[in-house]
Design an enzyme around this catalytic site. Structure first.
Site, PDB file in Angstrom:
ATOM      1  N   GLU A 112       0.892  -1.166   0.000  1.00 38.36           N
ATOM      2  CA  GLU A 112       0.000   0.000   0.000  1.00 38.36           C
ATOM      3  C   GLU A 112       0.922   1.204   0.000  1.00 38.36           C
ATOM      4  OE1 GLU A 112      -3.159  -0.160  -0.202  1.00 38.36           O
ATOM      5  OE2 GLU A 112      -3.419  -2.288   0.150  1.00 38.36           O
ATOM      6  N   CYS A 153      -2.933   8.644   3.095  1.00 41.54           N
ATOM      7  CA  CYS A 153      -2.642   8.046   1.794  1.00 41.54           C
ATOM      8  C   CYS A 153      -3.803   8.250   0.831  1.00 41.54           C
ATOM      9  CB  CYS A 153      -2.366   6.566   1.968  1.00 41.54           C
ATOM     10  SG  CYS A 153      -3.671   5.738   2.884  1.00 41.54           S
TER      11      CYS A 153
HETATM   12  P1  NAP Z   1       8.317   4.901   4.569  1.00 41.94           P
HETATM   13  O1  NAP Z   1       9.458   5.787   4.852  1.00 41.94           O
HETATM   14  O2  NAP Z   1       8.337   4.137   3.317  1.00 41.94           O
HETATM   15  O3  NAP Z   1       8.211   3.952   5.827  1.00 41.94           O
HETATM   16  C1  NAP Z   1       7.203   2.993   5.918  1.00 41.94           C
HETATM   17  C2  NAP Z   1       7.635   1.895   6.850  1.00 41.94           C
HETATM   18  O4  NAP Z   1       8.709   1.169   6.282  1.00 41.94           O
HETATM   19  C3  NAP Z   1       8.136   2.381   8.208  1.00 41.94           C
HETATM   20  O5  NAP Z   1       7.693   1.495   9.191  1.00 41.94           O
HETATM   21  C4  NAP Z   1       9.638   2.300   8.050  1.00 41.94           C
HETATM   22  O6  NAP Z   1      10.282   2.162   9.280  1.00 41.94           O
HETATM   23  C5  NAP Z   1       9.755   1.053   7.211  1.00 41.94           C
HETATM   24  N1  NAP Z   1      10.991   0.906   6.481  1.00 41.94           N
HETATM   25  C6  NAP Z   1      11.688   1.851   5.827  1.00 41.94           C
HETATM   26  N2  NAP Z   1      12.748   1.292   5.232  1.00 41.94           N
HETATM   27  C7  NAP Z   1      12.709  -0.031   5.515  1.00 41.94           C
HETATM   28  C8  NAP Z   1      13.552  -1.135   5.188  1.00 41.94           C
HETATM   29  N3  NAP Z   1      14.627  -1.002   4.438  1.00 41.94           N
HETATM   30  N4  NAP Z   1      13.235  -2.344   5.673  1.00 41.94           N
HETATM   31  C9  NAP Z   1      12.138  -2.518   6.440  1.00 41.94           C
HETATM   32  N5  NAP Z   1      11.316  -1.501   6.771  1.00 41.94           N
HETATM   33  C10 NAP Z   1      11.600  -0.271   6.308  1.00 41.94           C
HETATM   34  O7  NAP Z   1       6.956   5.693   4.590  1.00 41.94           O
HETATM   35  P2  NAP Z   1       6.435   6.722   5.675  1.00 41.94           P
HETATM   36  O8  NAP Z   1       7.185   7.970   5.491  1.00 41.94           O
HETATM   37  O9  NAP Z   1       6.377   6.109   7.032  1.00 41.94           O
HETATM   38  O10 NAP Z   1       4.934   6.891   5.244  1.00 41.94           O
HETATM   39  C11 NAP Z   1       4.506   7.881   4.367  1.00 41.94           C
HETATM   40  C12 NAP Z   1       4.157   7.284   3.034  1.00 41.94           C
HETATM   41  O11 NAP Z   1       3.265   6.186   3.198  1.00 41.94           O
HETATM   42  C13 NAP Z   1       3.424   8.258   2.131  1.00 41.94           C
HETATM   43  O12 NAP Z   1       4.027   8.230   0.893  1.00 41.94           O
HETATM   44  C14 NAP Z   1       2.017   7.716   2.051  1.00 41.94           C
HETATM   45  O13 NAP Z   1       1.357   7.990   0.846  1.00 41.94           O
HETATM   46  C15 NAP Z   1       2.205   6.262   2.261  1.00 41.94           C
HETATM   47  N6  NAP Z   1       1.030   5.669   2.850  1.00 41.94           N
HETATM   48  C16 NAP Z   1       0.301   4.793   2.115  1.00 41.94           C
HETATM   49  C17 NAP Z   1      -0.814   4.205   2.677  1.00 41.94           C
HETATM   50  C18 NAP Z   1      -1.640   3.214   1.932  1.00 41.94           C
HETATM   51  O14 NAP Z   1      -2.452   2.534   2.540  1.00 41.94           O
HETATM   52  N7  NAP Z   1      -1.504   3.099   0.658  1.00 41.94           N
HETATM   53  C19 NAP Z   1      -1.183   4.497   3.982  1.00 41.94           C
HETATM   54  C20 NAP Z   1      -0.419   5.411   4.685  1.00 41.94           C
HETATM   55  C21 NAP Z   1       0.689   5.975   4.110  1.00 41.94           C
HETATM   56  P3  NAP Z   1      10.977   3.421   9.977  1.00 41.94           P
HETATM   57  O15 NAP Z   1       9.923   4.418  10.232  1.00 41.94           O
HETATM   58  O16 NAP Z   1      11.544   2.852  11.219  1.00 41.94           O
HETATM   59  O17 NAP Z   1      11.994   3.908   9.007  1.00 41.94           O
END
Ligand code: NAP
Length: 681
Positions: A257, A296
């Site tokens: 997602e 999102c």
């Molecule tokens: P993100 O930076 O991609 O992080 C998402 C999750 O992935 C966090 O728990 C992060 O942990 C983890 N993560 C990052 N790198 C990783 C790796 N190499 N291995 C394992 N886990 C890893 O996204 P975000 O900034 O938290 O969220 C914002 C984004 O999410 C926006 O772009 C939004 O559109 C999207 N979003 C989508 C939905 C949907 O349902 N489609 C819902 C909500 C948000 P850490 O925080 O510890 O780095």
């Protein structure tokens, strides 16, 4: 004192020795917690889930799992206030926090009740009917879903620390999969608090849920074909995780997602004096400010008919210009800060890139910020921001996500151009069409549906009842194609089945019935010894069959039924007209009369364990019944279910009505509520 977050692994809490990453209050910049998972034995967590949590969950039927979700929902409702007390530090106003906390608990309740209504009292799910596989009835097919002996790892985004965990937890636990939750660091303190409550409830079996506060280490290296990675976050992290060996080499299921640039489209009929115009402005403004645009599903692109553009600009900027931005703990605040200063800087950068192809009409990174409260130097504040596309086909405007209170307006000429612009987003979670013009809505839906997991069709009739554009409902699909990650969550029971293994069985009717616990036509019949309506729920056996006596259907019966019910359709009343109908040779009995006559043949009239008939499924009138035909009925116990929490059982009876040549004339499932012997005292 700063809180040090803990992980929950193999039945105990684990705090890392080091301090790790600080989480800051998004309004004041003070440290509220620290996060580290260094030294955590993630391999042992996977092993614990597989060997302890999984078997415990799979020992429960869907009905029992559904009851468990309901109990958990009730427990967490009682403790929601504790999370609210800490939510302000993450930048959310009370309504924002409710979307996350109460919204997440709501998913538990919906899945709890859907499981009890729609899933069997069993550990496998039988999908659809029996497939004949050849001319010989002794070889048939049936698809089942079973629980995988694996583990689901949730990697969640920062914006919904509680909902993000619970919306995945409900279908996953129902699917019989144990879970390891890894929340985003930025709001891990809220996820940890909610998770702690789950453990303290004692409702879930040991090993069915574990928690990582911090990085996942080499967790994914321990996953394989029976495991699920359910990721929510940015497209770039999704790409990284999806291309790892767990998915690429070992075929772990990956559900992504990711971010998407969702659209809302005002129809050409939505002039300034219409309810649709008012709804559009309200919807776009709400999605810009709700959770400070960190959703999102937020509306990043607002499409407006060219002639209405000026009016929309005036109304939207006027409305958003009045929003009071500040510390969410201040009751006057309508929109809080972004989750962190780093996130604010990301949003500012994204808006600057958007501004290369669009004019900033309101807000933006360089606007002077007037705060109702909070420290502009330390807090992650950003104003509501509206842009207007200069070139409506500029690719950047359709692909750069500013994950904050930001939306871009695009003018369009007609439905075809609106659809073309929407498609430039390359796949989104949701779009809303705000219009009372049915032709426009129909045209647009058919063009843009393949680019979305969900569409909200909003008009004056649904305005009062409709849930907001951005609200994700457990009954509806959450996910989207392409850029939105290609995943699908929720959507009712289909969200559970996604997480299970589909297996087609083929074999003899007897073996298929034995394997599924559901009788099918051509499976062996069982002699119940007495009329099966005299048996309590527990005494009934799958396959118990009763063959009735016969009844001749007469013209007098048909006449009586017609005049008694008022159904004097010509096929029952007029021999010549009926014979002219290509399906009949002359007057035919009413299908409903055949059903009623069948019941007259199979019921056992005296009070007994059968309490009520509550419906029919799969009813088909297979052949016409003519005056003079003699019918008889076979009634077979096909399936039994005890709905969780109810002291009665449901029995599905396979009913076949045949004529004197032994040909099937009607077939259906009869549904009854039966008394339990154990409850009869
Ligand atoms: P993100 O930076 O991609 O992080 C998402 C999750 O992935 C966090 O728990 C992060 O942990 C983890 N993560 C990052 N790198 C990783 C790796 N190499 N291995 C394992 N886990 C890893 O996204 P975000 O900034 O938290 O969220 C914002 C984004 O999410 C926006 O772009 C939004 O559109 C999207 N979003 C989508 C939905 C949907 O349902 N489609 C819902 C909500 C948000 P850490 O925080 O510890 O780095």
């Amino acid at each position: 004192m700063t809180q040090k977050l803990s992980s929950y692994a193999a039945g105990s809490w684990y705090a890392a020795a080091d301090d790790g990453t600080p989480i800051l209050d998004s309004s004041t910049g003070e440290v509220v917690a620290t996060v580290s998972a260094s030294g955590l034995d993630v391999a042992a967590m996977v092993e614990h889930a597989r060997t302890v949590g999984g078997p415990a969950l799979r020992a429960l039927t869907f009905q029992q799992r559904g009851l468990m979700l309901k109990e958990l929902g009730k427990y967490l409702t009682g403790r929601a206030g504790e999370i609210h007390a800490n939510y302000g530090a993450a930048g959310a106003t009370t309504p924002d926090a409710q979307v996350d906390v109460e919204g997440g608990i709501g998913v538990l309740f919906v899945y709890g009740s859907k499981a009890r209504r729609e899933l069997p009292d069993d550990t496998i799910y039988t999908d659809g009917g029996i497939e004949p596989l050849g001319k010989d009835p002794n070889f048939v097919g049936q698809t089942i879903y079973s629980s995988r002996p694996g583990v689901a790892v949730f990697i969640n985004a920062f914006n919904f620390p509680v909902w993000g965990m619970l919306e995945k937890l409900a279908p996953t636990l129902l699917a019989g999969l144990p879970v390891i939750v890894k929340p985003a660091t930025a709001t891990a303190q809220l996820a940890e608090q909610a998770f702690r409550q789950i453990i303290e409830s004692g409702i879930l079996p040991e090993g069915s849920v574990q928690f990582i506060a911090g990085g996942v280490g080499d967790l994914l290296d321990h996953l394989g074909g029976n495991d699920v990675i359910a990721f929510t976050g940015s497209a770039s992290t999704a790409a990284k995780l999806r291309s790892g060996p767990a998915v690429v080499e070992r075929s772990a299921t990956f559900n992504g997602e990711a971010d998407s640039l969702n659209a809302s489209i005002l129809g050409p009929d939505g002039g300034p004096d219409t309810e649709e115009f008012a709804q559009f402005i309200k919807t776009v403004a709400r999605e810009v400010t709700s959770k400070t645009g960190q959703k999102c599903t937020a509306i990043r692109r607002a499409l407006v008919p060219e002639p209405l553009l000026d009016k929309v600009i005036d109304a939207l900027t006027a409305r958003l210009g009045k929003v009071v931005v500040g510390d969410p703990r201040d009751p006057a605040t309508r929109m809080g800060p972004l989750v962190s200063v780093a996130q604010r800087d990301e949003v500012a950068g994204a808006v600057r890139r958007l501004a290369q192809g669009a004019d900033i009409l309101l807000g933006g990174p360089d606007a002077e910020l007037t705060l109702g409260s909070g420290d502009p130097a330390k807090g992650a504040f950003f104003p509501p921001t509206v842009l207007l596309a200069r070139d409506r086909r500029d690719r950047n405007l359709h692909t750069i996500e500013a994950f904050g209170p930001v939306t871009t307006l695009f003018p369009y000429t007609d439905a075809a151009e609106a659809a073309e612009l929407v498609a430039l987003g390359e796949g989104s979670l949701v779009a809303s069409v705000v219009s009372n013009d049915q032709q426009f809505v129909r045209d647009l839906v058919r063009e843009i549906a393949p680019f979305h997991g969900r569409l909200l069709l909003l008009d004056r009739d649904s305005a009062a009842a409709a849930t907001p554009h951005g609200a994700v409902l457990p009954n509806l699909i959450h996910g989207g194609p392409g850029r939105a990650g290609g995943g699908a969550e929720l959507g009712g029971i289909r969200g559970v089945l996604h997480l299970m293994q589909a297996t087609s069985l083929s074999g003899s009717p007897a073996l298929i019935a034995a394997a599924t616990g559901r009788w099918n036509a051509n499976a062996p019949e069982v002699d119940p010894g007495v009329h099966p309506f005299r048996k309590y729920y527990e005494q009934l056996q799958i396959g118990d069959t009763f063959h009735t006596g016969t009844r001749e259907i007469t013209l007098a019966d048909i006449e009586t039924f017609a005049h008694f019910t008022g159904d004097t359709f010509y096929a029952h009343m007029d021999d010549q007209a009926a014979a002219a109908n290509p399906l009949f040779e002359g007057r035919v009995a009413h299908g409903y009369f055949v059903l009623a006559a069948a019941a007259g043949l199979f019921v056992d009239p005296d009070p007994g364990p059968v309490l009520a008939n509550f419906g029919l499924d799969r009813l088909r009138f297979v052949k016409p019944v003519y005056p003079g035909d003699v019918i008889s009925v076979r009634l077979t116990c096909k399936a039994k279910t005890i709905r969780g929490g109810i002291d009665q059982g449901e029995v599905t009876w396979d009913v076949g009505v045949t004529n004197s040549d032994g040909e099937l004339v009607a077939a259906y499932d009869l549904l009854t509520i039966n008394a339990l012997e154990s409850a009869a005292g």
